[in-house]
Motif scaffolding. Structure first.
Motif, PDB file in Angstrom:
ATOM      1  N   TYR A   1      62.515 -16.825  30.476  1.00  0.00           N
ATOM      2  CA  TYR A   1      62.398 -15.415  30.800  1.00  0.00           C
ATOM      3  C   TYR A   1      61.290 -14.777  29.967  1.00  0.00           C
ATOM      4  N   TYR A   2      60.435 -14.027  30.637  1.00  0.00           N
ATOM      5  CA  TYR A   2      59.303 -13.368  30.012  1.00  0.00           C
ATOM      6  C   TYR A   2      59.397 -11.859  30.196  1.00  0.00           C
ATOM      7  N   CYS A   3      59.073 -11.115  29.160  1.00  0.00           N
ATOM      8  CA  CYS A   3      58.894  -9.683  29.331  1.00  0.00           C
ATOM      9  C   CYS A   3      57.409  -9.378  29.432  1.00  0.00           C
ATOM     10  N   ALA A   4      57.082  -8.270  30.085  1.00  0.00           N
ATOM     11  CA  ALA A   4      55.703  -7.891  30.311  1.00  0.00           C
ATOM     12  C   ALA A   4      55.572  -6.379  30.300  1.00  0.00           C
ATOM     13  N   ALA A   5      54.375  -5.898  29.957  1.00  0.00           N
ATOM     14  CA  ALA A   5      54.094  -4.470  29.877  1.00  0.00           C
ATOM     15  C   ALA A   5      52.921  -4.111  30.768  1.00  0.00           C
ATOM     16  N   ALA A   6      53.059  -3.006  31.501  1.00  0.00           N
ATOM     17  CA  ALA A   6      52.025  -2.515  32.404  1.00  0.00           C
ATOM     18  C   ALA A   6      51.562  -1.143  31.945  1.00  0.00           C
ATOM     19  N   ASP A   7      50.255  -0.983  31.725  1.00  0.00           N
ATOM     20  CA  ASP A   7      49.752   0.297  31.235  1.00  0.00           C
ATOM     21  C   ASP A   7      49.420   1.286  32.338  1.00  0.00           C
ATOM     22  N   ARG A   8      49.357   0.841  33.602  1.00  0.00           N
ATOM     23  CA  ARG A   8      49.115   1.741  34.718  1.00  0.00           C
ATOM     24  C   ARG A   8      50.200   1.604  35.780  1.00  0.00           C
ATOM     25  N   TYR A   9      50.375   0.410  36.288  1.00  0.00           N
ATOM     26  CA  TYR A   9      51.424   0.126  37.254  1.00  0.00           C
ATOM     27  C   TYR A   9      51.716  -1.365  37.209  1.00  0.00           C
ATOM     28  N   GLY A  10      52.858  -1.740  37.733  1.00  0.00           N
ATOM     29  CA  GLY A  10      53.224  -3.139  37.807  1.00  0.00           C
ATOM     30  C   GLY A  10      53.827  -3.464  39.152  1.00  0.00           C
ATOM     31  N   SER A  11      53.517  -4.642  39.661  1.00  0.00           N
ATOM     32  CA  SER A  11      54.056  -5.100  40.932  1.00  0.00           C
ATOM     33  C   SER A  11      54.995  -6.273  40.701  1.00  0.00           C
ATOM     34  N   THR A  12      55.761  -6.617  41.737  1.00  0.00           N
ATOM     35  CA  THR A  12      56.673  -7.748  41.639  1.00  0.00           C
ATOM     36  C   THR A  12      55.942  -9.073  41.550  1.00  0.00           C
ATOM     37  N   ALA A  13      54.666  -9.088  41.928  1.00  0.00           N
ATOM     38  CA  ALA A  13      53.856 -10.293  41.815  1.00  0.00           C
ATOM     39  C   ALA A  13      53.264 -10.459  40.422  1.00  0.00           C
ATOM     40  N   GLY A  14      53.449  -9.459  39.569  1.00  0.00           N
ATOM     41  CA  GLY A  14      52.897  -9.509  38.235  1.00  0.00           C
ATOM     42  C   GLY A  14      51.606  -8.739  38.075  1.00  0.00           C
ATOM     43  N   ASP A  15      51.036  -8.234  39.172  1.00  0.00           N
ATOM     44  CA  ASP A  15      49.810  -7.450  39.083  1.00  0.00           C
ATOM     45  C   ASP A  15      50.050  -6.196  38.265  1.00  0.00           C
ATOM     46  N   GLY A  16      49.099  -5.864  37.418  1.00  0.00           N
ATOM     47  CA  GLY A  16      49.202  -4.667  36.612  1.00  0.00           C
ATOM     48  C   GLY A  16      49.895  -4.855  35.278  1.00  0.00           C
ATOM     49  N   TYR A  17      50.527  -5.996  35.079  1.00  0.00           N
ATOM     50  CA  TYR A  17      51.146  -6.285  33.789  1.00  0.00           C
ATOM     51  C   TYR A  17      50.083  -6.892  32.876  1.00  0.00           C
ATOM     52  N   ASN A  18      49.667  -6.126  31.899  1.00  0.00           N
ATOM     53  CA  ASN A  18      48.544  -6.490  31.052  1.00  0.00           C
ATOM     54  C   ASN A  18      48.927  -7.392  29.891  1.00  0.00           C
ATOM     55  N   TYR A  19      50.180  -7.329  29.470  1.00  0.00           N
ATOM     56  CA  TYR A  19      50.620  -8.043  28.281  1.00  0.00           C
ATOM     57  C   TYR A  19      51.914  -8.781  28.568  1.00  0.00           C
ATOM     58  N   TRP A  20      52.001  -9.988  28.027  1.00  0.00           N
ATOM     59  CA  TRP A  20      53.143 -10.867  28.273  1.00  0.00           C
ATOM     60  C   TRP A  20      53.642 -11.475  26.976  1.00  0.00           C
ATOM     61  N   GLY A  21      54.950 -11.633  26.878  1.00  0.00           N
ATOM     62  CA  GLY A  21      55.530 -12.335  25.758  1.00  0.00           C
ATOM     63  C   GLY A  21      55.476 -13.836  25.966  1.00  0.00           C
ATOM     64  N   GLN A  22      55.934 -14.587  24.970  1.00  0.00           N
ATOM     65  CA  GLN A  22      55.894 -16.043  25.032  1.00  0.00           C
ATOM     66  C   GLN A  22      57.090 -16.652  25.743  1.00  0.00           C
ATOM     67  N   GLY A  23      58.115 -15.873  25.985  1.00  0.00           N
ATOM     68  CA  GLY A  23      59.254 -16.338  26.742  1.00  0.00           C
ATOM     69  C   GLY A  23      60.426 -16.779  25.882  1.00  0.00           C
ATOM     70  N   THR A  24      61.615 -16.714  26.463  1.00  0.00           N
ATOM     71  CA  THR A  24      62.822 -17.201  25.818  1.00  0.00           C
ATOM     72  C   THR A  24      63.636 -17.980  26.847  1.00  0.00           C
ATOM     73  N   GLN A  25      64.160 -19.133  26.446  1.00  0.00           N
ATOM     74  CA  GLN A  25      64.860 -20.020  27.366  1.00  0.00           C
ATOM     75  C   GLN A  25      66.285 -19.554  27.603  1.00  0.00           C
ATOM     76  N   VAL A  26      66.659 -19.486  28.871  1.00  0.00           N
ATOM     77  CA  VAL A  26      68.036 -19.216  29.276  1.00  0.00           C
ATOM     78  C   VAL A  26      68.517 -20.405  30.089  1.00  0.00           C
ATOM     79  N   THR A  27      69.602 -21.033  29.650  1.00  0.00           N
ATOM     80  CA  THR A  27      70.166 -22.171  30.351  1.00  0.00           C
ATOM     81  C   THR A  27      71.624 -21.875  30.680  1.00  0.00           C
ATOM     82  N   VAL A  28      71.967 -21.963  31.955  1.00  0.00           N
ATOM     83  CA  VAL A  28      73.325 -21.698  32.418  1.00  0.00           C
ATOM     84  C   VAL A  28      73.912 -23.001  32.938  1.00  0.00           C
ATOM     85  N   SER A  29      74.971 -23.464  32.320  1.00  0.00           N
ATOM     86  CA  SER A  29      75.604 -24.715  32.711  1.00  0.00           C
ATOM     87  C   SER A  29      76.692 -24.453  33.738  1.00  0.00           C
ATOM     88  N   SER A  30      76.967 -25.468  34.551  1.00  0.00           N
ATOM     89  CA  SER A  30      78.003 -25.360  35.567  1.00  0.00           C
ATOM     90  C   SER A  30      79.309 -25.986  35.131  1.00  0.00           C
TER      91      SER A  30
END
Length: 123
Positions: A94-123
């Protein structure tokens, strides 16, 4: 200009909960819309949730509606993703991202991104 650091990931059983945090530094946090994305092994990155600068609007992909909640605390320069009723298909980095003008679901407009954190869900 902005650095983002995610935390809160881990291993959880199906039906469990996790809360992800995204700490921001380097700019005025309230000026950015924030989003959460995820990428599972062998799959493309997908949009999860987003929140407007003033927290007046939130958006979710259909698969997480009623289970996940995005929020922000501008005084703490932090965005959150509360994840409940987790399913194995939620397993991803999972990654968080920041948009300084606008952001789309495709990731457009997100200027900055984190390095991510792993989420694992077992069954």
């Amino acid at each position: 200009q902005v650095q983002l650091v995610e935390s809160g990931g881990g291993l959880v059983q199906a039906g469990g909960s996790l809360r992800l945090s995204c700490a921001a530094s380097g700019r005025i946090f309230r000026m950015y819309a924030m989003g959460w994305f995820r990428q599972a092994p062998g799959k493309e990155r997908e949009f999860v949730a987003a929140i407007s600068r003033s927290a007046g609007s939130t958006y979710y992909t259909d698969s997480v509606k009623s289970r996940f909640t995005i929020s922000r605390d501008n005084a703490k320069n932090t965005a959150y993703l509360q994840m409940n009723s987790l399913k194995p298909e939620d397993t991803a980095v999972y990654y968080c991202a920041a948009a300084d003008r606008y952001g789309s679901t495709a990731g457009d407009g997100y200027n900055y991104w984190g390095q991510g954190t792993q989420v694992t869900v077992s069954s």
